[in-house]
Motif scaffolding. Structure first.
Motif, PDB file in Angstrom:
ATOM      1  N   LEU A 288      30.963  47.702  42.594  1.00 40.63           N
ATOM      2  CA  LEU A 288      31.449  46.770  41.578  1.00 40.63           C
ATOM      3  C   LEU A 288      31.842  45.439  42.216  1.00 40.63           C
ATOM      4  O   LEU A 288      32.640  45.413  43.162  1.00 40.63           O
ATOM      5  CB  LEU A 288      32.661  47.370  40.858  1.00 40.63           C
ATOM      6  N   LYS A 289      31.284  44.374  41.699  1.00 43.07           N
ATOM      7  CA  LYS A 289      31.635  43.029  42.184  1.00 43.07           C
ATOM      8  C   LYS A 289      32.924  42.576  41.482  1.00 43.07           C
ATOM      9  O   LYS A 289      32.940  42.387  40.271  1.00 43.07           O
ATOM     10  CB  LYS A 289      30.506  42.045  41.888  1.00 43.07           C
ATOM     11  N   VAL A 290      33.979  42.402  42.275  1.00 47.72           N
ATOM     12  CA  VAL A 290      35.291  42.023  41.747  1.00 47.72           C
ATOM     13  C   VAL A 290      35.608  40.604  42.202  1.00 47.72           C
ATOM     14  O   VAL A 290      35.658  40.327  43.405  1.00 47.72           O
ATOM     15  CB  VAL A 290      36.391  42.989  42.233  1.00 47.72           C
ATOM     16  N   SER A 291      35.826  39.709  41.255  1.00 49.16           N
ATOM     17  CA  SER A 291      36.004  38.299  41.583  1.00 49.16           C
ATOM     18  C   SER A 291      37.378  37.788  41.153  1.00 49.16           C
ATOM     19  O   SER A 291      37.913  38.198  40.114  1.00 49.16           O
ATOM     20  CB  SER A 291      34.913  37.463  40.893  1.00 49.16           C
ATOM     21  N   HIS A 292      37.940  36.893  41.975  1.00 49.90           N
ATOM     22  CA  HIS A 292      39.192  36.232  41.600  1.00 49.90           C
ATOM     23  C   HIS A 292      39.289  34.896  42.321  1.00 49.90           C
ATOM     24  O   HIS A 292      38.405  34.533  43.115  1.00 49.90           O
ATOM     25  CB  HIS A 292      40.405  37.128  41.879  1.00 49.90           C
ATOM     26  N   PHE A 293      40.378  34.170  42.084  1.00 45.20           N
ATOM     27  CA  PHE A 293      40.458  32.768  42.506  1.00 45.20           C
ATOM     28  C   PHE A 293      41.374  32.488  43.688  1.00 45.20           C
ATOM     29  O   PHE A 293      41.446  31.358  44.165  1.00 45.20           O
ATOM     30  CB  PHE A 293      40.896  31.886  41.321  1.00 45.20           C
ATOM     31  N   LEU A 294      42.098  33.487  44.178  1.00 46.69           N
ATOM     32  CA  LEU A 294      43.011  33.277  45.291  1.00 46.69           C
ATOM     33  C   LEU A 294      42.391  33.756  46.602  1.00 46.69           C
ATOM     34  O   LEU A 294      41.403  34.489  46.603  1.00 46.69           O
ATOM     35  CB  LEU A 294      44.339  33.999  45.034  1.00 46.69           C
ATOM     36  N   PRO A 295      42.970  33.383  47.750  1.00 44.16           N
ATOM     37  CA  PRO A 295      42.428  33.821  49.036  1.00 44.16           C
ATOM     38  C   PRO A 295      42.564  35.332  49.228  1.00 44.16           C
ATOM     39  O   PRO A 295      43.369  35.986  48.552  1.00 44.16           O
ATOM     40  CB  PRO A 295      43.281  33.067  50.071  1.00 44.16           C
ATOM     41  N   PRO A 296      41.814  35.903  50.180  1.00 46.59           N
ATOM     42  CA  PRO A 296      41.900  37.347  50.424  1.00 46.59           C
ATOM     43  C   PRO A 296      43.275  37.796  50.903  1.00 46.59           C
ATOM     44  O   PRO A 296      43.642  38.960  50.749  1.00 46.59           O
ATOM     45  CB  PRO A 296      40.828  37.602  51.487  1.00 46.59           C
ATOM     46  N   SER A 297      44.027  36.882  51.484  1.00 53.12           N
ATOM     47  CA  SER A 297      45.380  37.214  51.955  1.00 53.12           C
ATOM     48  C   SER A 297      46.412  37.214  50.834  1.00 53.12           C
ATOM     49  O   SER A 297      47.568  37.591  51.050  1.00 53.12           O
ATOM     50  CB  SER A 297      45.825  36.201  53.027  1.00 53.12           C
ATOM     51  N   SER A 298      46.015  36.801  49.637  1.00 53.53           N
ATOM     52  CA  SER A 298      46.957  36.710  48.526  1.00 53.53           C
ATOM     53  C   SER A 298      47.530  38.076  48.199  1.00 53.53           C
ATOM     54  O   SER A 298      46.875  39.109  48.330  1.00 53.53           O
ATOM     55  CB  SER A 298      46.283  36.112  47.292  1.00 53.53           C
ATOM     56  N   LEU A 299      48.780  38.070  47.761  1.00 55.50           N
ATOM     57  CA  LEU A 299      49.430  39.318  47.406  1.00 55.50           C
ATOM     58  C   LEU A 299      48.747  39.974  46.212  1.00 55.50           C
ATOM     59  O   LEU A 299      48.765  41.203  46.079  1.00 55.50           O
ATOM     60  CB  LEU A 299      50.901  39.059  47.120  1.00 55.50           C
ATOM     61  N   ALA A 300      48.126  39.169  45.358  1.00 56.23           N
ATOM     62  CA  ALA A 300      47.405  39.734  44.225  1.00 56.23           C
ATOM     63  C   ALA A 300      46.260  40.634  44.693  1.00 56.23           C
ATOM     64  O   ALA A 300      45.994  41.678  44.098  1.00 56.23           O
ATOM     65  CB  ALA A 300      46.862  38.617  43.331  1.00 56.23           C
ATOM     66  N   GLN A 301      45.578  40.239  45.767  1.00 55.39           N
ATOM     67  CA  GLN A 301      44.500  41.076  46.286  1.00 55.39           C
ATOM     68  C   GLN A 301      45.048  42.252  47.083  1.00 55.39           C
ATOM     69  O   GLN A 301      44.634  43.402  46.881  1.00 55.39           O
ATOM     70  CB  GLN A 301      43.536  40.272  47.158  1.00 55.39           C
ATOM     71  N   THR A 302      45.990  41.985  47.985  1.00 54.52           N
ATOM     72  CA  THR A 302      46.441  43.046  48.879  1.00 54.52           C
ATOM     73  C   THR A 302      47.350  44.069  48.201  1.00 54.52           C
ATOM     74  O   THR A 302      47.340  45.249  48.558  1.00 54.52           O
ATOM     75  CB  THR A 302      47.182  42.452  50.088  1.00 54.52           C
ATOM     76  N   GLN A 303      48.124  43.637  47.186  1.00 53.17           N
ATOM     77  CA  GLN A 303      49.084  44.530  46.555  1.00 53.17           C
ATOM     78  C   GLN A 303      48.557  45.181  45.271  1.00 53.17           C
ATOM     79  O   GLN A 303      49.106  46.175  44.814  1.00 53.17           O
ATOM     80  CB  GLN A 303      50.366  43.751  46.200  1.00 53.17           C
ATOM     81  N   PHE A 304      47.510  44.585  44.699  1.00 52.26           N
ATOM     82  CA  PHE A 304      47.034  45.075  43.399  1.00 52.26           C
ATOM     83  C   PHE A 304      45.549  45.435  43.416  1.00 52.26           C
ATOM     84  O   PHE A 304      45.167  46.589  43.226  1.00 52.26           O
ATOM     85  CB  PHE A 304      47.380  44.053  42.314  1.00 52.26           C
ATOM     86  N   MET A 305      44.675  44.463  43.669  1.00 53.33           N
ATOM     87  CA  MET A 305      43.244  44.732  43.530  1.00 53.33           C
ATOM     88  C   MET A 305      42.716  45.724  44.560  1.00 53.33           C
ATOM     89  O   MET A 305      41.980  46.660  44.216  1.00 53.33           O
ATOM     90  CB  MET A 305      42.455  43.416  43.581  1.00 53.33           C
ATOM     91  N   GLN A 306      43.089  45.543  45.827  1.00 50.58           N
ATOM     92  CA  GLN A 306      42.596  46.456  46.854  1.00 50.58           C
ATOM     93  C   GLN A 306      43.105  47.884  46.643  1.00 50.58           C
ATOM     94  O   GLN A 306      42.308  48.848  46.713  1.00 50.58           O
ATOM     95  CB  GLN A 306      42.970  45.955  48.247  1.00 50.58           C
ATOM     96  N   PRO A 307      44.397  48.074  46.347  1.00 51.28           N
ATOM     97  CA  PRO A 307      44.849  49.451  46.056  1.00 51.28           C
ATOM     98  C   PRO A 307      44.147  50.071  44.847  1.00 51.28           C
ATOM     99  O   PRO A 307      43.836  51.267  44.855  1.00 51.28           O
ATOM    100  CB  PRO A 307      46.351  49.278  45.802  1.00 51.28           C
ATOM    101  N   TRP A 308      43.901  49.267  43.808  1.00 48.33           N
ATOM    102  CA  TRP A 308      43.184  49.791  42.639  1.00 48.33           C
ATOM    103  C   TRP A 308      41.776  50.207  43.034  1.00 48.33           C
ATOM    104  O   TRP A 308      41.305  51.293  42.643  1.00 48.33           O
ATOM    105  CB  TRP A 308      43.143  48.744  41.529  1.00 48.33           C
ATOM    106  N   CYS A 309      41.117  49.370  43.808  1.00 50.94           N
ATOM    107  CA  CYS A 309      39.752  49.691  44.255  1.00 50.94           C
ATOM    108  C   CYS A 309      39.742  50.934  45.139  1.00 50.94           C
ATOM    109  O   CYS A 309      38.842  51.780  45.036  1.00 50.94           O
ATOM    110  CB  CYS A 309      39.167  48.501  45.007  1.00 50.94           C
TER     111      CYS A 309
END
Length: 341
Positions: free
Chosen positions: A26-47
Motif C-alpha cells: 500500500l502506497k501511503v502518502s503524507h506531507f511531513l518529513p519521515p522524522s515527523s512524529l505523525a509518521q513515527t508515532q502513528f503511521m508506521q505503527p499502524w502499518c
C-alpha cells in the motif's frame, strides 16, 4: 502424454497466484518529513500492525514529504484518484469539501482529543458520509489543542493580538482569528516554517506535535496555551484509503483493514498525537522558550469574541439546505457524551 503434461505445468506456472497469496503493498502518502512524529508515532505503527495481522501479505510503503508529487491540498484527490492508496491529510486544506464535519473545528467546541475523536467518527458516519465518497475512512480524529506560537512578541491579552499576522489550520480557524482581531493567513504546515523565518507571519496556531518536524521552537520564542475545559481550536484529520483499492483486496485482507479502522482506531490515533504533543512541548522547553497560559477571565473574553463564528457557520450550512443548528447540536451532544466516559 508427457509433453502435454509438461505444457500444462508450464501454463499453470505462468498463471497469476490467487489473490489471497499475493503480497499487497500500500502506497501511503503524507506531507511531513519521515522524522515527523505523525509518521513515527502513528503511521508506521499502524502499518506494522496490519503487516503483522496479515502475516506479511500486506505492507506499506510510506512516501513522506509529498514524494508522490503535488502539494498537501492535493492529497485528497490523490487518494480518490488512486495516485496513493492511503493518505493522511487535513480536510482544512481543501476548504468547502467537508462543510458538515468541519463543525468540530469551531472555536471552543471540542474537549479531549480522544473523546472528541470518537464523537467525530460517529458524527461523520451518521451525517457526513458523502464527504468521503471514493474513499474508505480508516480514521477520522482531531489533533491536540492548538497553541499560539509567536516569533518575537508575547500576546497575553486579546488586545495584544490585534493586527498580528497569524497562520491558522483551516477555514474556520481563519474566521476565528479574524473575530479575535488578528490578520489570518491560511497555509499548510510545510509552508509555515519558511513564513515564520522570513517574517511573513508573526505567529502560528498549531499543536505541539508539529514543533520538532518544523523546528518551530527555533523560529519562535513565545507560546501561549489556552487553559480551559474546551480547546480554543483544533484541526480535523483523516486517514483515508482509496475505495477501489480496498474493494480489490481479498476478504481476509479487507478484514485486517476493517479491524484497524473505525472509532477505536480514531481514538488510538488521537492518543498518539497527544503523546507527540508532549514530545513537542518538551523540545520547546529544552530550547529555553517562554510558555505561558491564557486562562480565567481573559480566556472568557476570547471565547466571547468567537461566538459569531459559531452562529455564522450554522447560517452558512443552513443556506445549503442542511440544518446547521441540528448538525451543531448533534456534534455537541456526541462530544458531551464521550467526554463523560
Amino acid at each position: 502424454m508427457k509433453s502435454r503434461t509438461l505444457i500444462g505445468l508450464l501454463a499453470a506456472a505462468l498463471l497469476p497466484l490467487p489473490a489471497a497469496a499475493q503480497e499487497v503493498v500500500l502506497k501511503v502518502s503524507h506531507f511531513l518529513p519521515p522524522s515527523s512524529l505523525a509518521q513515527t508515532q502513528f503511521m508506521q505503527p499502524w502499518c506494522d500492525k496490519i503487516e503483522a495481522e496479515s502475516r506479511g501479505r500486506m505492507k506499506c510503503q510510506i512516501y513522506p514529504s509529498m514524494q508522490l508529487g503535488g502539494t498537501p491540498p492535493q492529497l485528497l484527490n490523490q487518494v480518490r484518484d488512486g495516485v496513493a492508496d492511503i493518505v493522511w491529510t487535513l480536510p482544512g486544506y481543501t476548504p468547502g469539501r467537508f462543510p458538515v464535519s468541519e463543525v468540530f473545528e469551531l472555536p471552543f467546541f471540542t474537549t479531549t482529543a480522544e473523546a472528541s475523536s470518537r464523537a467525530l467518527w460517529d458524527f461523520s458516519q451518521a451525517h457526513a458520509a458523502k464527504e468521503f465518497a471514493g474513499t474508505k475512512p480508516i480514521a477520522i480524529w482531531v489533533n491536540g489543542p492548538n497553541v499560539l506560537h509567536l516569533r518575537s512578541k508575547q500576546v497575553k491579552t486579546l488586545d495584544e493580538l490585534n493586527g498580528l499576522k497569524v497562520r491558522a489550520p483551516s477555514r474556520l480557524g481563519n474566521k476565528m482569528l479574524a473575530a479575535l482581531g488578528a490578520t489570518p493567513v491560511g497555509m499548510p504546515v510545510p509552508q509555515m516554517a519558511e513564513s515564520l523565518s522570513k517574517g511573513v507571519i508573526e505567529g502560528a496556531l498549531v499543536p505541539w506535535e508539529v514543533v520538532p518536524a518544523t523546528k518551530t521552537q527555533e523560529l519562535t520564542r513565545y507560546h501561549a496555551e489556552f487553559k480551559g475545559p474546551k480547546a480554543m481550536t483544533v484541526a480535523t484529520m483523516v486517514f483515508l484509503m482509496n475505495a477501489k483499492k480496498y474493494e480489490s483486496l481479498p476478504d481476509d485482507l479487507k478484514k485486517v483493514i476493517d479491524d484497524n479502522s473505525g472509532a477505536e482506531t480514531s481514538a488510538w490515533v488521537a492518543t498518539q498525537f497527544i503523546k507527540a504533543d508532549v514530545i513537542g512541548r518538551e523540545a520547546t522547553v529544552a530550547n529555553n522558550n517562554t510558555i505561558y497560559a491564557i486562562e480565567g477571565a481573559e480566556l472568557a473574553r476570547w471565547e466571547a469574541a468567537t461566538r459569531p463564528v459559531v452562529q455564522g457557520w450554522i447560517e452558512e450550512l443552513s443556506a445549503t439546505g442542511v440544518d446547521g443548528k441540528a448538525m451543531h447540536d448533534a456534534a455537541a451532544a456526541l462530544v458531551a457524551r464521550y467526554s463523560k466516559n
